[in-house]
Design a protein around this motif. Structure first.
Motif, mmCIF file in Angstrom:
data_model
loop_
_atom_site.group_PDB
_atom_site.id
_atom_site.type_symbol
_atom_site.label_atom_id
_atom_site.label_comp_id
_atom_site.label_asym_id
_atom_site.label_seq_id
_atom_site.Cartn_x
_atom_site.Cartn_y
_atom_site.Cartn_z
ATOM 1 N N SER A 752 28.153 -31.930 -33.960
ATOM 2 C CA SER A 752 27.594 -32.093 -35.301
ATOM 3 C C SER A 752 27.277 -33.550 -35.590
ATOM 4 N N ARG A 753 28.197 -34.442 -35.204
ATOM 5 C CA ARG A 753 27.973 -35.857 -35.504
ATOM 6 C C ARG A 753 26.666 -36.317 -34.889
ATOM 7 N N GLU A 754 26.458 -35.972 -33.621
ATOM 8 C CA GLU A 754 25.241 -36.400 -32.946
ATOM 9 C C GLU A 754 24.022 -35.794 -33.616
ATOM 10 N N THR A 755 24.117 -34.493 -33.928
ATOM 11 C CA THR A 755 22.979 -33.846 -34.588
ATOM 12 C C THR A 755 22.674 -34.554 -35.901
ATOM 13 N N ILE A 756 23.723 -34.821 -36.662
ATOM 14 C CA ILE A 756 23.504 -35.464 -37.950
ATOM 15 C C ILE A 756 22.877 -36.840 -37.755
ATOM 16 N N MET A 757 23.403 -37.591 -36.808
ATOM 17 C CA MET A 757 22.867 -38.929 -36.613
ATOM 18 C C MET A 757 21.411 -38.898 -36.159
ATOM 19 N N ASN A 758 21.083 -37.909 -35.328
ATOM 20 C CA ASN A 758 19.671 -37.766 -34.959
ATOM 21 C C ASN A 758 18.818 -37.482 -36.173
ATOM 22 N N ILE A 759 19.367 -36.637 -37.029
ATOM 23 C CA ILE A 759 18.605 -36.295 -38.237
ATOM 24 C C ILE A 759 18.447 -37.532 -39.114
ATOM 25 N N GLU A 761 18.492 -40.586 -38.221
ATOM 26 C CA GLU A 761 17.550 -41.519 -37.602
ATOM 27 C C GLU A 761 16.108 -41.084 -37.821
ATOM 28 N N GLU A 762 15.893 -39.785 -37.638
ATOM 29 C CA GLU A 762 14.531 -39.276 -37.852
ATOM 30 C C GLU A 762 14.067 -39.512 -39.275
ATOM 31 N N GLU A 763 14.964 -39.264 -40.210
ATOM 32 C CA GLU A 763 14.615 -39.422 -41.614
ATOM 33 C C GLU A 763 14.280 -40.883 -41.905
ATOM 34 N N ILE A 764 15.127 -41.769 -41.405
ATOM 35 C CA ILE A 764 14.890 -43.191 -41.629
ATOM 36 C C ILE A 764 13.561 -43.595 -41.005
ATOM 37 N N GLU A 765 13.352 -43.108 -39.817
ATOM 38 C CA GLU A 765 12.109 -43.465 -39.138
ATOM 39 C C GLU A 765 10.893 -42.954 -39.912
ATOM 40 N N ALA A 766 11.004 -41.720 -40.384
ATOM 41 C CA ALA A 766 9.875 -41.159 -41.127
ATOM 42 C C ALA A 766 9.609 -41.986 -42.384
ATOM 43 N N ARG A 767 10.682 -42.397 -43.043
ATOM 44 C CA ARG A 767 10.490 -43.185 -44.265
ATOM 45 C C ARG A 767 9.939 -44.570 -43.950
ATOM 46 N N VAL A 812 14.539 -52.105 -37.567
ATOM 47 C CA VAL A 812 15.078 -51.623 -38.841
ATOM 48 C C VAL A 812 15.650 -50.210 -38.677
ATOM 49 N N VAL A 813 14.946 -49.399 -37.888
ATOM 50 C CA VAL A 813 15.452 -48.041 -37.671
ATOM 51 C C VAL A 813 16.882 -48.120 -37.134
ATOM 52 N N LEU A 814 17.076 -48.996 -36.169
ATOM 53 C CA LEU A 814 18.393 -49.098 -35.552
ATOM 54 C C LEU A 814 19.433 -49.664 -36.489
ATOM 55 N N LEU A 815 19.038 -50.703 -37.161
ATOM 56 C CA LEU A 815 19.960 -51.330 -38.093
ATOM 57 C C LEU A 815 20.426 -50.319 -39.133
ATOM 58 N N ALA A 816 19.441 -49.651 -39.717
ATOM 59 C CA ALA A 816 19.765 -48.731 -40.814
ATOM 60 C C ALA A 816 20.579 -47.547 -40.301
ATOM 61 N N THR A 817 20.227 -47.033 -39.117
ATOM 62 C CA THR A 817 20.948 -45.877 -38.590
ATOM 63 C C THR A 817 22.362 -46.267 -38.170
ATOM 64 N N ASP A 818 22.469 -47.377 -37.502
ATOM 65 C CA ASP A 818 23.775 -47.766 -36.986
ATOM 66 C C ASP A 818 24.783 -48.024 -38.103
ATOM 67 N N ARG A 819 24.298 -48.525 -39.222
ATOM 68 C CA ARG A 819 25.226 -48.710 -40.337
ATOM 69 C C ARG A 819 25.787 -47.380 -40.819
ATOM 70 N N VAL A 820 24.904 -46.406 -40.868
ATOM 71 C CA VAL A 820 25.365 -45.078 -41.292
ATOM 72 C C VAL A 820 26.371 -44.544 -40.276
ATOM 73 N N THR A 897 16.295 -34.666 -45.422
ATOM 74 C CA THR A 897 16.636 -35.369 -46.659
ATOM 75 C C THR A 897 17.980 -34.884 -47.193
ATOM 76 N N ASP A 898 18.170 -33.572 -47.201
ATOM 77 C CA ASP A 898 19.411 -33.021 -47.732
ATOM 78 C C ASP A 898 20.617 -33.410 -46.882
ATOM 79 N N THR A 899 20.416 -33.432 -45.568
ATOM 80 C CA THR A 899 21.529 -33.797 -44.692
ATOM 81 C C THR A 899 21.959 -35.233 -44.979
ATOM 82 N N CYS A 900 21.001 -36.123 -45.097
ATOM 83 C CA CYS A 900 21.323 -37.521 -45.399
ATOM 84 C C CYS A 900 22.058 -37.602 -46.727
ATOM 85 N N ALA A 901 21.522 -36.890 -47.712
ATOM 86 C CA ALA A 901 22.102 -36.984 -49.042
ATOM 87 C C ALA A 901 23.514 -36.407 -49.079
#
Ligand code: ADP
Length: 997
Positions: A752-759, A761-767, A812-820, A897-901
């Protein structure tokens, strides 16, 4: 012995299969003779031996002869013992016949074995089920009802258990732990809907892995496969719950106007029919009626086909033939205009065959006088463009006008839809026929059994429309939580097989949809049933009178009679008539499967008269009583032809089992729905015209043929309906598989953790796509601002604007994802790993479920929407596919979006939550690396610093001796980190994963 049977019965296209089976059957029998010498223990131990051999790689095909021989020999040893089946003692006296071995081979080879009633399909299934269960996977058998699932699992369980296999059965309302235990057995019996609903609950609703009950979708035999995959396939399985309605439904408001319109049409058609009758009654034999009268008949056929005067007139073969001809003329291309104008004299037209009701212009004007556009959907896209172009509008005003346009659209489409459904409710649905009103509720009546279908509702607002018509309270529409068609459920099995007495008529459908071939298995003994020609009567009354006479005579002789009826209503009418004629009888109508099975099994006794709808007592065979054979066996009197031939064949098959004598006869009247709607009026009427003058019923092989043709037409039509349903469902099915796959991974909490982190990352990248319009270029300041705002509200930590402006998109994608990622792993300090896993799983599940349920609603609306659009000459299915694809993309987006939120919104305790928040705050303030050892990327450069070096991804600090997998383009290498580091730093390689610490 077997070979001679083969020669006698094999049809050309089944011969090949049978020829191939012959040596196998011989082999099985030879082995079985050998096994007779073994002790019970030795025979039993074969099961484990086979399992082992299979585990070591021996194929099931190779094991088949021995396995079948063991089952057969076990059956032989059980003779003389008794089994407890549904609380009764039942003597076991069956050893598999050769034709049953052939049937078993067919089933193992994923075929449909067509075997006549009484041939012992229940026993046949034991062979392939035993064989396939040797794999250790759950093998299943689908029965038509709960009672049979229980009876057959207990009956055949006697054999399986002796052989060392476990058997279970699924029953309605069974609690989940018992279900799980039943699926845990080697072999599981149950009905199609129980299996299907379990699948939906497992994959669409279970919140923890141990709530899932099914194991495999490996091998499944469907008993009476035609009735399950064909009859039941018209309505999908749906799990639903109430939904909060946003708007008041339009039905009560529109009920009066539509009722008024229907009243107008009734009066119009009655007037037309009175006029037509006046002319037709007076007309001489040799004179043609006027075109005007024919037009009037045509209008009645299309406007109010059940009008009494019209039906009376149609009893006359001459008028029926003329109308038929007139219909043909008007259907031609040249007469298009005339047909159109004629139709415009009606308020609406009805097609009983297609279940449709259409408003005409006259109807529309009458409903909404002076509002020519009331039935046209507003063109939203154009309105949007207009508004966007209008420079004089302020931003707010534009949004407001957009909102108004959308509301107008919603209102218009809802009204159009509601009027359509109300019209159907009034014109096509009759109280006490398709439905009854009981205790203030509208309840559906099953067309096959006449039984009330508790809890079922028509979809798409139709049920509410009927409720409005009947003036009862409107029940809330339900929201679909999960749904699957029977077809798509069974297509999931790795191996599917079926048994039935009647599959030949639908063989091509089985082949097209399920890739299943039908093989007709010869009967153990030749069938000597006599099938008499149909007898056609003018009216239903005459037909029933004849039936009563026929039954009473047979009863007097002592010959048992099984009377088949098409509905519960008909069986009760016949019952009353028989009572008046003082003929003792029993009535069954598929209400109590168990009790009925008992009665049906007695239906072959001397003098018995049993009335049954075609569903009643299914699956129970009728044995002849003493002295009945001499009287000609069981006599089946069918009082109506069913829509499809298969059901008629089933009824016929009720007599003459296992070489018994027997006779069957169908009685038909021109008032039967099938004849009224589908019989080829030309042929039938010309024949009837002659005979009916003498008031005689009609009997001729030619009539059977013409009725058969009518049935074929209905079958064709039903097939295309099912195919269409499936084509629509296929679109949804693909989506369902993706979603259920995702959901299942989440549920098993594998990663789950990996799936969530992929999600994430994708969300951040899309934004960030918006922030960096050019992937290698600079960030857009305003868009970056928006991103910063989203980031802080979603993850409760800040990311500095400068951090973004100073970096490339990838960085930025990495920075933002890695913090999460860091914040999430940091939670392990306060929450146990188990709990955290649970929380992660729930974040995903909740996001998946909410969005998937919305998607189901949206897809339903979409389907309704595209059918409105078919006016515009577009193929609705293609439109649906395109829109469905877009909707799915939106779903996946919303899911991200919902997963991130949801990620940082839940914790198990206040304390844990507070600590999470504190850490998030801390991280936001940090200007250096946010977390010790997270990544190099978090190193912040001053805002005005030059662009950093091209960024390379580094995962959390890696030990020098750790082995990592690195990648550059398509190439990968596994290296110790001390070697890989330089490649990553200097040559553009990326770390994919750490293989060992
Ligand atoms: P179907 O489902 O094919 O109509 P059933 O499985 O209900 O038939 O079996 C019909 C009857 O035939 C049952 O009473 C059963 O006991 C009997 N029967 C089946 N196979 C054999 C056999 N090999 N030897 C003796 N009786 C059999």
């Amino acid at each position: 012995m077997f070979l001679s049977i083969l020669k006698l019965f094999a049809g050309s296209h089944h011969r090949k299969f049978l020829r191939k089976c012959a040596p196998l059957v011989k082999r099985i029998n030879a082995l079985e003779t050998e096994y007779q010498k073994l002790s019970d223990e030795q025979l039993r131990s074969k099961t484990d031996e086979f399992k082992l051999r299979h585990a070591k790689g021996e194929s099931l095909d190779a094991l088949l002869p021995e396995a079948f021989a063991v089952v057969k020999n076990a059956a032989r040893r059980l003779c003389g013992t008794t089994a407890i089946v549904c609380e009764h003692e039942l003597a076991w006296e069956m050893v598999h016949f050769d034709v049953q071995l052939v049937g078993g081979i067919a089933l193992h080879q994923n075929k449909i074995a067509e075997m006549a009633t009484g041939e012992g399909k229940t026993l046949v299934a034991t062979l392939p089920l035993y064989l396939n269960a040797l794999t250790g996977k759950n093998c299943q058998l689908v029965t038509v009802n709960d009672y049979l699932a229980r009876r057959d699992s207990e009956w055949m369980g006697h054999l399986y258990r002796w052989l060392g296999l476990t058997v279970g059965c699924i029953q309605n309302q069974m609690p989940s732990d018992e279900r799980k235990a039943a699926y845990g057995c080697d072999i599981t019996y149950g009905t199609a809907s129980e299996f299907g609903f379990d699948y939906l609950r497992d994959n669409g609703m279970a919140l923890a892995p141990d709530e899932q009950v099914q194991r495999d979708h490996y091998f499944c035999i469907v008993d009476e496969i035609d009735s399950i995959l064909i009859d039941e396939a018209r309505t999908p399985l749906i799990i639903s719950g109430p939904v909060a309605e946003e708007r008041e439904p339009a039905f009560p408001r529109l009920r009066q106007p539509v009722a008024g319109l229907v009243e107008l049409q009734i009066r119009l058609v009655t007037r037309l029919m009175n006029e037509a009758r006046e002319e037709l009654e007076k007309i001489a034999e040799n004179k043609e009626p006027s075109a005007d009268s024919l037009d009037k008949l045509w209008l009645a056929a299309h406007g109010m086909p059940r009008n009494r005067i019209f039906l009376r007139l149609m009893e006359n073969g001459r008028w029926r033939k003329l109308l038929e001809k007139h219909e043909g003329v008007l259907a031609s291309e040249i007469e298009k205009d005339r047909r159109f104008h004629l139709k415009e004299r009606l308020y609406f037209s009805i097609s009983e065959r297609n279940h449709e009701a259409d408003l005409s212009q006259l109807g529309r004007d009458t409903l909404r006088p002076g509002e020519p556009d009331a039935f046209v959907l507003p063109d939203l896209p154009t309105r949007y463009v207009e508004l966007d172009r209008d420079e004089s509008l302020t931003h707010e005003r534009r949004a407001e006008l957009r909102g108004e346009a959308e509301a107008a659209y919603a209102q218009a489409s809802e009204d159009i839809h509601a009027i359509g459904q109300l019209l159907k409710a009034y014109a096509l649905y009759e109280k006490d026929k398709q439905y009854v009103v009981h205790e203030g509720k509208v309840k559906i009546v099953d067309e096959n059994t006449g039984r009330i279908m508790e809890g079922r509702r028509w979809s798409d607002g139709l049920h509410q429309a009927v409720e409005a018509k009947e003036g009862v309270a409107l029940e809330k529409e339900n929201k679909t939580y999960a749904t699957v068609t029977i077809q798509n459920y069974f297509r999931m099995y790795q191996k599917l097989a079926g048994m039935t007495g009647t599959a030949e008529t639908e063989a091509s459908e089985f082949h097209d949809i399920y890739r299943l071939t039908v093989v007709a298995i010869p009967t153990h003994r030749p069938c000597i049933r006599i099938d008499d020609n149909d007898i056609v009567f003018k009216t239903r009354k005459e037909k029933y009178q004849f039936a009563i006479k026929e039954i009473a005579e047979a009863h007097k002789r002592g010959q048992p009679v099984l009377v088949g009826t098409a509905s519960v209503e008909a069986s009760e009418t016949l019952g009353r008539m028989l009572a008046m004629a003082k003929v003792p009888h029993k009535i069954l109508n598929a209400k109590h499967h168990e009790a009925e099975a008992d009665i049906v099994s007695m239906a072959g006794q001397l003098g018995a008269v049993t009335i049954a709808t075609n569903m009643a007592g299914r699956g129970t065979d009728i044995k002849l009583g003493e002295g009945v054979r001499e009287l000609g066996g069981l006599y089946v009197v069918a009082t109506e032809r069913h829509e499809v031939r298969r059901v008629d064949r089933q009824l016929r098959g009720r007599c003459s089992r296992q070489g018994d004598p027997g006779r069957s006869r169908f009685l038909v009247s021109l008032e039967d729905d099938l004849m009224r709607l589908f019989a080829n009026a030309g042929i039938v009427s010309s024949m009837l015209e002659k005979s009916f003058k003498e008031g005689e019923p009609l009997e001729h092989p030619f009539l059977n043929h013409s009725i058969g043709t009518a049935q074929k037409r209905v079958e064709g039509q039903n097939y295309s309906m099912r195919k269409r349903l499936l084509q629509y469902d296929d679109v949804l099915n693909q989506q369902r598989q993706i979603i259920y796959g995702l959901r299942n991974r989440a549920l098993q909490a594998v990663d789950s953790r990996e799936t969530i982190m992929n999600i994430v990352e994708e969300e951040i990248e899309a934004r960030l796509d918006v922030v960096f319009p050019d992937a290698d270029g600079d960030a857009d300041r305003r868009a970056a601002d928006t991103f910063v705002h989203w980031y802080v509200t979603t993850f409760h930590m800040r990311i500095d604007l400068e951090d973004i402006l100073a970096r490339t998109k990838t960085q930025v994608v990495l920075l933002a994802t890695d913090r999460v990622r860091a914040l999430q792993s940091g939670r392990e300090e306060h929450e146990s790993a188990e709990v955290l896993k649970y929380l992660e799983r729930n974040v995903l599940l909740r996001a998946v479920d909410r969005n998937w349920q919305n998607q189901l609603t949206e897809m339903e609306d979409l389907r309704r929407g595209v059918s409105l659009r078919s006016y515009a000459q577009k193929d609705p299915l293609n439109e649906y596919k395109a829109e469905a694809f877009k909707a799915f993309e939106r779903l996946m987006q919303q899911l991200r979006t919902d997963t991130c939120a949801g990620l940082f919104r839940t914790a198990t305790s206040m304390e844990a939550l507070e600590s999470l928040m504190r850490r998030a705050q801390g991280q936001a303030k940090a200007t250096g690396p946010a977390e010790p050892g997270t990544t190099e990327a978090t190193e912040t450069k001053p805002a005005n610093a030059p662009k950093p070096e091209p960024f390379r991804r580094l995962t959390p600090k890696i030990g020098r001796n750790a082995v990592v997998r690195i990648r550059k383009g398509p190439e990968t290498q596994d290296l110790k980190w001390k070697k890989a580091e330089a490649l990553v730093r200097d040559e553009g390689w990326e770390v994919v994963e750490t293989l060992s610490e």
